[in-house]
Design an enzyme around this catalytic site. Structure first.
Site, short mmCIF file in Angstrom:
data_model
loop_
_atom_site.label_atom_id
_atom_site.label_comp_id
_atom_site.label_asym_id
_atom_site.label_seq_id
_atom_site.Cartn_x
_atom_site.Cartn_y
_atom_site.Cartn_z
N LYS A 115 0.89 -1.48 0.12
CA LYS A 115 0.12 -0.05 0.00
C LYS A 115 0.80 1.11 0.12
O LYS A 115 0.74 2.36 -0.62
CB LYS A 115 -1.08 0.08 1.21
N CYS A 144 -3.58 9.28 2.33
CA CYS A 144 -2.92 8.41 1.84
C CYS A 144 -1.67 8.95 1.08
O CYS A 144 -0.49 8.71 1.55
CB CYS A 144 -3.67 7.46 0.59
#
Length: 423
Positions: free
Chosen positions: A216, A270
């Site tokens: 990720k 993010c």
């Protein structure tokens, strides 16, 4: 195959937790969502939502009124626990803060039972899932955990990061592949069986939680580096008196070139955060990732400087006016178009810096939020004036929302940081 999970608990009902809870509930599984925000809990239990995400309101309304979804302040017993809480920085040093994950672990520990599955969905630095497992083991010495008992442990633990795009969460939760890294193969398989309840994409099993965590971080760092290239081009083109949007359009005609669009910076929890987790874990090797972060983090200051240049030009054209007479209209505060999410938003950073300046009237046009209370030190900043009143000396376009109606606004000088005028 019969579903092993009769009750699921989702810890954290924000932009990822609530859609995930709603998705499981839409499959006729009992879901208990847990959040410390009492207002959010009350809102959800009325069948309403406290965030903006297309289609989420309909799914939550149906799930609540059919009895499959409810929200609570404290965790209750369940077959599986999904932790979807924030992982911010500690202070201003870009060091990951795992206190929210620790708090979630402490909260679920008393209700854990033999056979439970615990999945960390929060985007985390490498090693966070193993750290969480240690916290849980310390709190529940009566149970066994994968780090000690391996595949035969009482509690199964895995990491499965979300990989969705705000504005398309409800679709991408279903269609995107999921990367699952269990602490043992048994943990991975059990977690995969849970997600297959609604995921039509592939559930890909990683070799362990550390690889899943790094996957990720790598995805978002890749995007950050590419955005930094576009943002750096915008600075170079400004220096050389070129139109960066024209340049990128021409360069992208090459069959193997696909340059992204520059903007006022990079926001969201993010892309603006995850690369720092890699830099923090291996600073001597993450040189390109580090530099990309610096480029993107510095872009808001560059935009502010361009606005001040525009103000200076306006004052030269109007020598009878001072800075306190200059009016500014700011278009967009969120970190990307057509959402209400302000997390790590470069637009908000720019707006705050401009509000701190000694200028006259400042108005904000942000169609996706209803209040700016507490966002700015000045209390006289206006929000979402009527279109006919949107007349300002300086216009600053920071987010290309579809419903800004920029053509109805009038400005002597316009600073377009995101290419909204050319879109």
């Amino acid at each position: 195959m019969e579903n092993k999970f009769k009750r699921i608990s989702v810890i954290g009902l924000g932009y990822i937790g609530l859609p995930t809870a709603a998705m499981f509930a839409s499959r006729k599984i009992e879901v208990i969502g847990v959040d410390v925000n009492e207002a959010a809990v009350d809102t959800i239990n009325r069948g309403e939502i406290h965030i903006i995400e297309p289609d989420l309101d309909m799914v939550v309304h149906a799930a609540v009124h059919e009895g499959y979804l409810r929200a609570a302040i404290k965790p209750e017993s369940a077959d599986a626990f999904l932790i979807a809480v924030p992982t911010p920085f500690k202070g201003n040093n870009n060091e990951p803060d795992l206190s929210y994950i620790q708090a979630a672990s402490d909260a679920i520990a008393p209700v854990l039972q033999r056979g439970n599955l615990v999945i960390l969905e929060s985007t985390s630095p490498v090693g966070a899932t193993e750290t969480m497992a240690k916290w849980l083991a310390s709190a529940r010495p009566d149970l066994t955990f994968p780090q000690d008992a391996g595949g035969g442990s009482d509690i199964r633990i895995a990491h499965c990061p979300e990989r969705v795009l705000p504005g398309k969460v409800m679709q991408e939760l279903i269609s995107n592949d999921r990367v699952i890294g269990g602490m043992t193969p048994q943990c991975s398989e059990l977690a995969a069986s849970l997600y297959r309840v609604f995921v039509t994409g592939e559930c890909v099993l990683a070799s362990g939680p550390r690889v899943a965590e790094m996957a990720k971080l790598t995805e978002n760092s890749f995007r950050d580096v590419n955005i930094a290239f576009a943002n750096e081009l915008s600075l170079i083109c400004d220096e050389l008196a070129m139109d960066v949007w024209e340049l990128i359009s021409l360069a992208n005609r090459h069959p193997r070139v696909n340059i992204l669009q520059p903007g006022p910076g990079v926001g969201g929890h993010c892309i603006a955060v995850d690369p720092w987790f890699i830099v923090n874990s291996a600073p001597q090797h993450a040189r390109l990732i580090h530099m990309a972060r610096q480029v993107n983090d510095s872009k808001p200051d560059w935009v502010v400087a361009k606005v001040r240049e525009a103000i200076g030009s306006y004052l030269l054209d109007n020598p009878n006016k001072s800075a306190r007479d200059v009016s500014i209209a700011i278009y967009g505060l969120t970190f990307k178009p057509d959402i209400d999410d302000l997390r790590e938003s470069p637009a908000l950073t720019i707006a705050r810096k401009l509000v701190e300046g000694d200028y006259g009237n400042i108005s904000i046009v942000e169609p996706n939020i209803d209040s700016i209370s507490g966002l700015f030190e000045r209390s006289d900043v206006l929000l979402n004036q009527r279109e006919k009143d949107r007349v300002a000396d300086i216009g600053v376009v920071l987010v290309a929302h579809r419903n800004l109606d920029l053509e109805k606004s009038k400005h002597s000088y316009l600073v377009d940081a995101c290419g909204a005028i050319k879109a």
